[in-house]
Every structure is written in structure tokens, then in C-alpha cells.
Design a protein around this motif. Sequence first.
Motif, mmCIF file in Angstrom:
data_model
loop_
_atom_site.group_PDB
_atom_site.id
_atom_site.type_symbol
_atom_site.label_atom_id
_atom_site.label_comp_id
_atom_site.label_asym_id
_atom_site.label_seq_id
_atom_site.Cartn_x
_atom_site.Cartn_y
_atom_site.Cartn_z
ATOM 1 N N PHE A 319 -31.731 -6.314 -23.279
ATOM 2 C CA PHE A 319 -30.788 -7.411 -23.095
ATOM 3 C C PHE A 319 -29.715 -7.061 -22.074
ATOM 4 O O PHE A 319 -29.507 -7.792 -21.089
ATOM 5 N N ALA A 320 -29.011 -5.945 -22.295
ATOM 6 C CA ALA A 320 -27.820 -5.652 -21.495
ATOM 7 C C ALA A 320 -28.166 -5.368 -20.038
ATOM 8 O O ALA A 320 -27.526 -5.906 -19.124
ATOM 9 N N ILE A 321 -29.156 -4.529 -19.805
ATOM 10 C CA ILE A 321 -29.523 -4.189 -18.424
ATOM 11 C C ILE A 321 -30.175 -5.391 -17.739
ATOM 12 O O ILE A 321 -29.893 -5.684 -16.564
ATOM 13 N N GLY A 322 -31.035 -6.095 -18.495
ATOM 14 C CA GLY A 322 -31.668 -7.283 -17.929
ATOM 15 C C GLY A 322 -30.661 -8.342 -17.548
ATOM 16 O O GLY A 322 -30.723 -8.939 -16.462
ATOM 17 N N PHE A 323 -29.698 -8.588 -18.412
ATOM 18 C CA PHE A 323 -28.689 -9.605 -18.130
ATOM 19 C C PHE A 323 -27.792 -9.176 -16.971
ATOM 20 O O PHE A 323 -27.462 -9.985 -16.091
ATOM 21 N N ALA A 324 -27.385 -7.899 -16.967
ATOM 22 C CA ALA A 324 -26.525 -7.411 -15.897
ATOM 23 C C ALA A 324 -27.203 -7.546 -14.538
ATOM 24 O O ALA A 324 -26.568 -7.883 -13.530
ATOM 25 N N ALA A 325 -28.509 -7.300 -14.503
ATOM 26 C CA ALA A 325 -29.245 -7.347 -13.244
ATOM 27 C C ALA A 325 -29.595 -8.768 -12.815
ATOM 28 O O ALA A 325 -29.653 -9.056 -11.607
ATOM 29 N N LEU A 326 -29.805 -9.659 -13.775
ATOM 30 C CA LEU A 326 -30.380 -10.968 -13.454
ATOM 31 C C LEU A 326 -29.426 -12.145 -13.591
ATOM 32 O O LEU A 326 -29.745 -13.240 -13.135
ATOM 33 N N VAL A 327 -28.264 -11.967 -14.229
ATOM 34 C CA VAL A 327 -27.395 -13.122 -14.456
ATOM 35 C C VAL A 327 -26.926 -13.748 -13.143
ATOM 36 O O VAL A 327 -26.877 -14.984 -13.012
ATOM 37 N N VAL A 328 -26.626 -12.930 -12.137
ATOM 38 C CA VAL A 328 -26.171 -13.492 -10.856
ATOM 39 C C VAL A 328 -27.287 -14.280 -10.167
ATOM 40 O O VAL A 328 -27.093 -15.455 -9.813
ATOM 41 N N PRO A 329 -28.476 -13.676 -9.947
ATOM 42 C CA PRO A 329 -29.542 -14.484 -9.320
ATOM 43 C C PRO A 329 -29.974 -15.686 -10.163
ATOM 44 O O PRO A 329 -30.331 -16.729 -9.613
ATOM 45 N N LEU A 330 -29.941 -15.570 -11.493
ATOM 46 C CA LEU A 330 -30.324 -16.703 -12.331
ATOM 47 C C LEU A 330 -29.355 -17.872 -12.150
ATOM 48 O O LEU A 330 -29.774 -19.020 -11.939
ATOM 49 N N LEU A 331 -28.055 -17.605 -12.223
ATOM 50 C CA LEU A 331 -27.089 -18.684 -12.072
ATOM 51 C C LEU A 331 -27.059 -19.214 -10.642
ATOM 52 O O LEU A 331 -26.826 -20.409 -10.432
ATOM 53 N N ASP A 332 -27.307 -18.340 -9.674
ATOM 54 C CA ASP A 332 -27.355 -18.802 -8.276
ATOM 55 C C ASP A 332 -28.549 -19.708 -8.016
ATOM 56 O O ASP A 332 -28.540 -20.504 -7.062
ATOM 57 N N SER A 333 -29.592 -19.594 -8.855
ATOM 58 C CA SER A 333 -30.807 -20.380 -8.629
ATOM 59 C C SER A 333 -30.772 -21.740 -9.314
ATOM 60 O O SER A 333 -31.732 -22.512 -9.209
ATOM 61 N N VAL A 334 -29.674 -22.058 -10.018
ATOM 62 C CA VAL A 334 -29.549 -23.364 -10.657
ATOM 63 C C VAL A 334 -29.352 -24.440 -9.587
ATOM 64 O O VAL A 334 -28.440 -24.345 -8.760
ATOM 65 N N THR A 335 -30.232 -25.424 -9.593
ATOM 66 C CA THR A 335 -30.111 -26.560 -8.677
ATOM 67 C C THR A 335 -29.976 -27.838 -9.501
ATOM 68 O O THR A 335 -29.808 -27.799 -10.718
ATOM 69 N N ASP A 336 -30.088 -28.973 -8.811
ATOM 70 C CA ASP A 336 -29.948 -30.243 -9.525
ATOM 71 C C ASP A 336 -31.276 -30.756 -10.080
ATOM 72 O O ASP A 336 -31.372 -31.917 -10.501
ATOM 73 N N THR A 337 -32.312 -29.901 -10.125
ATOM 74 C CA THR A 337 -33.598 -30.318 -10.676
ATOM 75 C C THR A 337 -33.742 -29.885 -12.134
ATOM 76 O O THR A 337 -33.275 -28.809 -12.523
ATOM 77 N N PHE A 338 -34.419 -30.706 -12.906
ATOM 78 C CA PHE A 338 -34.613 -30.462 -14.332
ATOM 79 C C PHE A 338 -35.318 -29.129 -14.576
ATOM 80 O O PHE A 338 -34.909 -28.335 -15.419
ATOM 81 N N VAL A 339 -36.384 -28.869 -13.807
ATOM 82 C CA VAL A 339 -37.198 -27.673 -14.015
ATOM 83 C C VAL A 339 -36.405 -26.410 -13.733
ATOM 84 O O VAL A 339 -36.519 -25.413 -14.456
ATOM 85 N N SER A 340 -35.567 -26.428 -12.712
ATOM 86 C CA SER A 340 -34.814 -25.214 -12.358
ATOM 87 C C SER A 340 -33.885 -24.800 -13.491
ATOM 88 O O SER A 340 -33.829 -23.631 -13.873
#
Length: 435
Positions: A319-340
Motif C-alpha cells: 500500500f504505502a510504497i505503491g501509493f507513494a509511487a503512483l498517487v501523482v501519476p494517477l491523479l494527473d491522469s484524471v480527465t473528464d471521461t467516465f472511464v478515466s
Amino acid sequence: MTSTDHVANGPNKPPGTPPVSSARQLAAASVGNAVEWYDWYAYSFLAVYIADQVFPKSASNSLVPLLATFAVFAVGFFMRPIGGLIMGAVADRHGRRAALTATILLMGAGSLLVALTPTYHDVGVLAPIVLVIARLVQGLSVGGEFAASTTFLVESAGPGRRGLFSSFQYISTTIGQLIASGVAALLVLLLANDRMNDWGWRVPFLLGALFSLVGLWIRRGAQETRPAEERDGARPGLFEALRRHPRESLLICGITAGGTIAYYTWTTYLPTFAQVNANFDKGDALVVSTISLAFFALLQPLGGILSDRIGRKPLLLFFAIGFAALVVPLLDSVTDTFVSLLLVQCAGMVLLTGYTSVAAAVNAEIFPARVRAAGIGFPYSLTVALFGGTAPYVGTWFKEAGNAGGFPWYVAGLCLVSACFYLVLPETAKEPLKG
């Protein structure tokens, strides 16, 4: 050993008591916990209606009543550490079942008081005062609920099943949140806006009070997990856990910091984040949130079972290492599409399960039975109030400061802090609970 004799033959069974099934123990903790969180979340879902009826309208700013409503929500949040300390002490002194009974009665009373809160038009300033008192009572209840139900769940588990039982903490929390969302949405769909403003918003809180009575009935049939001979000795002082176990108290804070910021970011703030930063449709955001919460609930027992086999630390570090590494790219990849948004939210839920499915077990395995509930309750609830409850505010503050991208790094930093604690945390999955 069958599922019905884990409790009956377990090390925490008080002498001379009849067998009680594990299913009854799970129901006592889970149904009551779901009711607690149903009542807690119903307030946030109906805040716009409460604001219209309970707070005075400002001619210059129509947001003032809504802001006041959310301020009351925050007041309830900061009662949680006090509830964790007081109800934890009740659980350690008088038994887990006594504390579980007290917390669900408090939540039911608070919910009923919200339902009966008079309007500002009728009684003036007394209306928001009544609402504040109701939320203080509910905050006290929720803070104590985690301490008591966590301890009760883990002590009820048979050998090699503490992780599985632990996972029901967040299963029931999520179910309560989903029911609150569903009831609120159904009322909005069925009632005209004037009826919803007038009396419809009170219905979920009346239901919450009734649900509390059901939870109380189930809990009354549960078996106490702390033997009477332990409770009849010298009773622990209110601050004994903090005074005698400062290292363990600090561990609870470190374990919780990353988990709580990740949990509230993904389950509460992410729909707002998508709306503010990607112009995501509000209705679609709620649909995505509902789907991902249901997915999250299904993941919890899988995480709990896995932790019983391979240990708690691998899941916590995942959890901790995965979240630390991926939270920035995950939130940056949010767009206005339902699937994203759906993919981002579900991906985060998979990572988050590494923490939520084992948090109750990890916390309970740190403290000895004498101060277990109070030892968990205060540091856990304090950390949640400081980092979890403030997540939506901090995220909005970063946006208003012109640095929306700073919030994901803040989340990542707290997850890394928790990862350091997880590294030094002893593995306790295969060890007996401390007596």
C-alpha cells in the motif's frame, strides 16, 4: 475447528459462557459499525438541505449556510479522539460489549437529535446549537466505535483468522456509506424539492435511529471477548496506555497517517478533485464513486485472508510504497471521461486495500489486552482527525493557492512516512495476541 467454535473455544472466551458463533460476533461488530457510518455519512450527503433549514441565510453570500454546515461536520470530526479515549477506556474497564452498546446508543441519540433539530425560522440561534450538540454526540460515538469494534473483531477471531475478521471493519464502513448515499439519492428522486427541504432530509436520520436499535439488539447477543477476571482486577487509568506504552502509541500514529490520508482522498475527495481539476460531471462522479466503493468492499476479505497467510507487513508496504509511487501519476491522469476516473479510483482502491484490510488487526496486535481499546482509540482517532478529516480542505487549499499538483505530493509524502513505520513494525500475523 469450525467457524462456529472459534469464539466458543478461543483464548478470550470467558469461563462458563455458552458457545456463540463467529457469525454472530461478526454481525455484532459489522452491523453496528455500518449503522454508525451510515449516520455519520448521511449528514455530509444532506448538508445542502440542512444548511437551508438550520442556518441563517446571508444576503451577501449564499454559501455561508453551507460553509457553516460543513464547519459543524468538522467539529464532529475533532470529537473523535475524545471518543476514542473515553470509549476505549470503557471497553478496557467494563468490557468490549459494554463499549459497543454505548457507542451505538450515542449514535442513535445523535441521529435522532439531528432529525428533530428545529429550523432557524422557528427558534433562531437555538437551531444550530442543537445541531452542534447532535454532531458532538455522533463524533464521540464514531471515535469510540473504531476502538471498541476493532478490539472486539480481532479478539473474536480464531487462530489464523485475525486478518479476515479485521477486514470486516472497512467492509461494514463502506456498506454504511453506500446505504447513506442510496437513501439520500432515493429521497431526492422521489420527493419534490420543497418537500425535501421541508421534511425529507430528516427521514434518513430517523431511519438511522431505528437502525441503531437493530444494531443494539444484535450486539446484546454477542459474547464478551475480555474475560471477567481480567476486568475485575485493578482497572486501567484513562491515560495508562499513553503513559506506559508511548512507543506503541506513536506506532499507531505512524501506521495510520498514510492510510487515513489515502482513504479519505480516494473515498471522499476524489469526486470533488475530478470536478474541480478536470471539469468532471458531478452526477457521473457520484456514480463512479458508488461503483468503486462497492468494488472496494469486495476486496477487503481477500486482503484480510492474504495477510493471514503471508503476514501484515507485505500488504502494508504494498500500500504505502505503491501509493507513494503512483498517487501523482494517477491523479494527473484524471480527465473528464467516465472511464478515466473509474480506472483511477479502482486502481487506488486496490492499493488502499493493503492498508484497510489489515489496519484493525495490526492496531490490535500492538497493545496488550489491558489497554488495547484505549491504546488504539486515542492515537488512531487523533491521526484521522489531523490528516484524514482535513484531506478535502487541504486539497482545496492547494487548488486555491494555484498549486493543485501539490496535493498528490502531500499524500505521497505521508505514505512514505508510514512506509518507514511499516519497515520497523514487527510481524505479528502468526503471533498470539498479547495478554
